[in-house]
Scaffold this active site. Structure first.
Site, PDB file in Angstrom:
ATOM      1  N   GLY A  12      36.550  41.135  52.474  1.00 34.00           N
ATOM      2  CA  GLY A  12      34.853  41.335  52.451  1.00 34.00           C
ATOM      3  C   GLY A  12      34.598  39.870  53.513  1.00 34.00           C
ATOM      4  O   GLY A  12      33.769  39.403  52.897  1.00 34.00           O
ATOM      5  N   ALA A  13      35.268  39.736  54.538  1.00 34.21           N
ATOM      6  CA  ALA A  13      35.147  38.305  54.989  1.00 34.21           C
ATOM      7  C   ALA A  13      33.872  38.323  55.938  1.00 34.21           C
ATOM      8  O   ALA A  13      33.418  36.992  55.956  1.00 34.21           O
ATOM      9  CB  ALA A  13      36.388  37.931  56.086  1.00 34.21           C
ATOM     10  N   THR A  39      34.939  45.513  63.273  1.00 32.78           N
ATOM     11  CA  THR A  39      35.821  44.629  64.193  1.00 32.78           C
ATOM     12  C   THR A  39      34.945  43.699  64.892  1.00 32.78           C
ATOM     13  O   THR A  39      35.312  42.706  65.193  1.00 32.78           O
ATOM     14  CB  THR A  39      36.194  45.942  65.157  1.00 32.78           C
ATOM     15  N   SER A 136      32.471  38.819  38.505  1.00 29.98           N
ATOM     16  CA  SER A 136      30.899  38.649  38.366  1.00 29.98           C
ATOM     17  C   SER A 136      30.639  38.308  36.843  1.00 29.98           C
ATOM     18  O   SER A 136      31.360  38.533  36.009  1.00 29.98           O
ATOM     19  CB  SER A 136      30.178  39.994  38.495  1.00 29.98           C
ATOM     20  N   TYR A 149      28.500  49.041  37.726  1.00 27.32           N
ATOM     21  CA  TYR A 149      29.079  47.664  37.940  1.00 27.32           C
ATOM     22  C   TYR A 149      29.691  47.095  36.973  1.00 27.32           C
ATOM     23  O   TYR A 149      30.552  46.402  37.413  1.00 27.32           O
ATOM     24  CB  TYR A 149      27.908  47.149  38.602  1.00 27.32           C
ATOM     25  N   ALA A 151      30.934  47.925  34.556  1.00 31.43           N
ATOM     26  CA  ALA A 151      32.439  48.540  34.293  1.00 31.43           C
ATOM     27  C   ALA A 151      33.405  48.063  35.200  1.00 31.43           C
ATOM     28  O   ALA A 151      34.476  47.694  34.686  1.00 31.43           O
ATOM     29  CB  ALA A 151      32.498  49.867  34.094  1.00 31.43           C
ATOM     30  N   ALA A 152      33.295  48.005  36.294  1.00 29.74           N
ATOM     31  CA  ALA A 152      34.017  47.758  37.524  1.00 29.74           C
ATOM     32  C   ALA A 152      34.548  46.299  37.460  1.00 29.74           C
ATOM     33  O   ALA A 152      35.768  45.860  37.365  1.00 29.74           O
ATOM     34  CB  ALA A 152      33.563  48.018  38.814  1.00 29.74           C
ATOM     35  N   LYS A 153      33.488  45.543  37.108  1.00 29.35           N
ATOM     36  CA  LYS A 153      33.884  44.030  37.190  1.00 29.35           C
ATOM     37  C   LYS A 153      34.526  43.711  35.479  1.00 29.35           C
ATOM     38  O   LYS A 153      35.304  42.753  35.654  1.00 29.35           O
ATOM     39  CB  LYS A 153      32.655  43.230  37.197  1.00 29.35           C
TER      40      LYS A 153
END
Length: 261
Positions: A12-13, A39, A136, A149, A151-153
């Protein structure tokens, strides 16, 4: 960890926090392998950092993207993995398309788990290695309007804690960091309006990046950023019904700002 000895794969740069992290880590002497999907943006970031780093184009929601990033990390000699890539997901759960939910889970939870799995044998062979997972506050303080969200975190936090305990007899440290809201393009107009309506505080990406770098240097296992959010996250762990009652009074405002689709 001494950052001038660090060779870091940063996912995620090219996002808001990713760019801030890249700038601060590079300024502290770390060498960076920048990972992302675009890119041109990766090349622009590398040029802005001085062109002394490297990059890899990789969609981490796809097996071939994970393989590309892991292969590039081994060639680069990475000893730090920062799982920073993520997407937001504001909306009432029943109104969200499953494709949206699936993409959210794939990016925020499955991708860091897959990439960590692919790199773990390599990292275990380094004299010192670190895995940093950017979570988060909502992973410890699940919030209405952010069910998928949260749940994922929450899953990422559980993964980080379990993996840290599993690797306790190795030289691989696992760090989980939980910022509160960050002012980045990740936030939709609806999220920004909700934060204003609820008087939710948010932090500048540079300020969060400084805290991430400080935690990496210190080797902390887990940090929550922002007060009173970290207090409420703790309270949710010991007395969740109190949080239930507190958020019930905000539900009408959350529903008012949630996307209708």
């Amino acid at each position: 960890m001494q950052l001038n000895n660090a060779r870091i794969l940063l996912t995620g740069a090219t996002g808001g926090l990713g760019q801030a992290l890249a700038q601060q880590l590079a300024a502290d002497g770390a060498r960076l392998l920048l990972a992302g999907r675009d890119t041109a943006r990766l090349a622009a970031l590398n040029a802005a950092l001085g062109g002394e780093h490297s990059s890899v184009r990789a969609d981490l929601t796809r097996p071939e993207g994970v393989a590309a990033a892991a292969g590039a990390a081994r060639e680069f000699g990475a000893n730090v993995l920062i799982n920073n890539a993520g997407v937001g997901g504001f909306g009432l759960y029943e109104r969200q398309d499953w494709d949206e939910i699936d993409s959210l889970l794939a990016t925020n939870l499955a991708a860091p788990m897959r990439l960590t799995h692919a790199l773990l044998p390599w990292l275990k062979a380094r004299p010192q290695a670190v895995i940093v997972n950017i979570g988060s506050t909502f992973g410890s303080l699940p919030f209405a309007g952010f069910a998928a969200y949260s749940a994922a975190k929450a899953g990422l936090r559980g993964f980080s804690q379990a993996l840290r305990r599993e690797l306790a007899d190795t030289q691989v440290a696992v760090i989980h960091l939980a910022p509160r809201a960050i002012d980045t393009p990740l936030n939709s107009d609806a999220v920004n309006a909700l934060n204003r309506a609820l008087n939710n505080r948010s932090d500048d990406a540079d300020a969060v990046a400084r805290q991430v770098v400080a935690a990496l240097r210190a080797g902390d296992g887990e940090r929550h950023f922002g007060f009173p959010e970290r207090f409420f996250a703790w309270l949710n762990g010991v007395a969740p019904t109190l949080i239930d009652r507190g958020l019930a009074g905000k539900l009408a405002v959350i529903k008012q700002h949630a996307p209708t689709r």
